[in-house]
Design a protein around this motif. Structure first.
Motif, short mmCIF file in Angstrom:
data_model
loop_
_atom_site.label_atom_id
_atom_site.label_comp_id
_atom_site.label_asym_id
_atom_site.label_seq_id
_atom_site.Cartn_x
_atom_site.Cartn_y
_atom_site.Cartn_z
N GLN A 31 0.87 -1.22 0.12
CA GLN A 31 -0.09 -0.13 0.02
C GLN A 31 1.20 1.13 0.03
N LEU A 32 0.65 1.96 -0.97
CA LEU A 32 1.81 3.32 -1.17
C LEU A 32 0.90 4.25 -0.69
N HIS B 281 9.75 3.64 1.25
CA HIS B 281 8.30 2.91 1.67
C HIS B 281 8.19 1.33 1.33
N ILE B 282 8.64 1.03 0.14
CA ILE B 282 8.74 -0.38 -0.29
C ILE B 282 9.53 -1.02 0.28
N MET B 283 10.80 -0.65 0.52
CA MET B 283 11.73 -1.41 1.19
C MET B 283 11.47 -1.30 2.66
N GLU B 284 10.91 -0.41 3.54
CA GLU B 284 10.55 -0.81 4.72
C GLU B 284 9.38 -1.84 4.98
#
Length: 78
Positions: free
Chosen positions: A8-9, A70-73
């Protein structure tokens, strides 16, 4: 095996990226389309096309960095 949930971005980062992309596209259209303009002549100033392109890139840079962070975390542990 559990089903993978899509990432979820954040909406604010997607909005920044969309705004930067639009400014970049408008700047490129103005730069390469000399026959007509999207903006009225009253808004034209020297190198306004490059200003649109640079502003779009500057807006997109933190958005892309934020999206990648955000994607990496939030990716699942492997």
């Amino acid at each position: 095996m559990p089903a993978r949930q899509p990432v979820q971005l954040p909406l604010r980062l997607i909005t920044l990226d969309l705004l930067g992309t639009l400014l970049l596209v408008f700047g490129l259209l103005e730069l390469f389309n000399r026959d007509s303009s999207l903006f009225p002549p009253a808004l034209h100033f020297p190198y306004y096309e490059w200003a649109l392109i640079l502003t779009g890139l500057l807006i997109m840079l933190p958005a892309v960095v934020g999206l990648v962070r955000h994607i990496m975390e939030n990716r699942p542990a492997q």
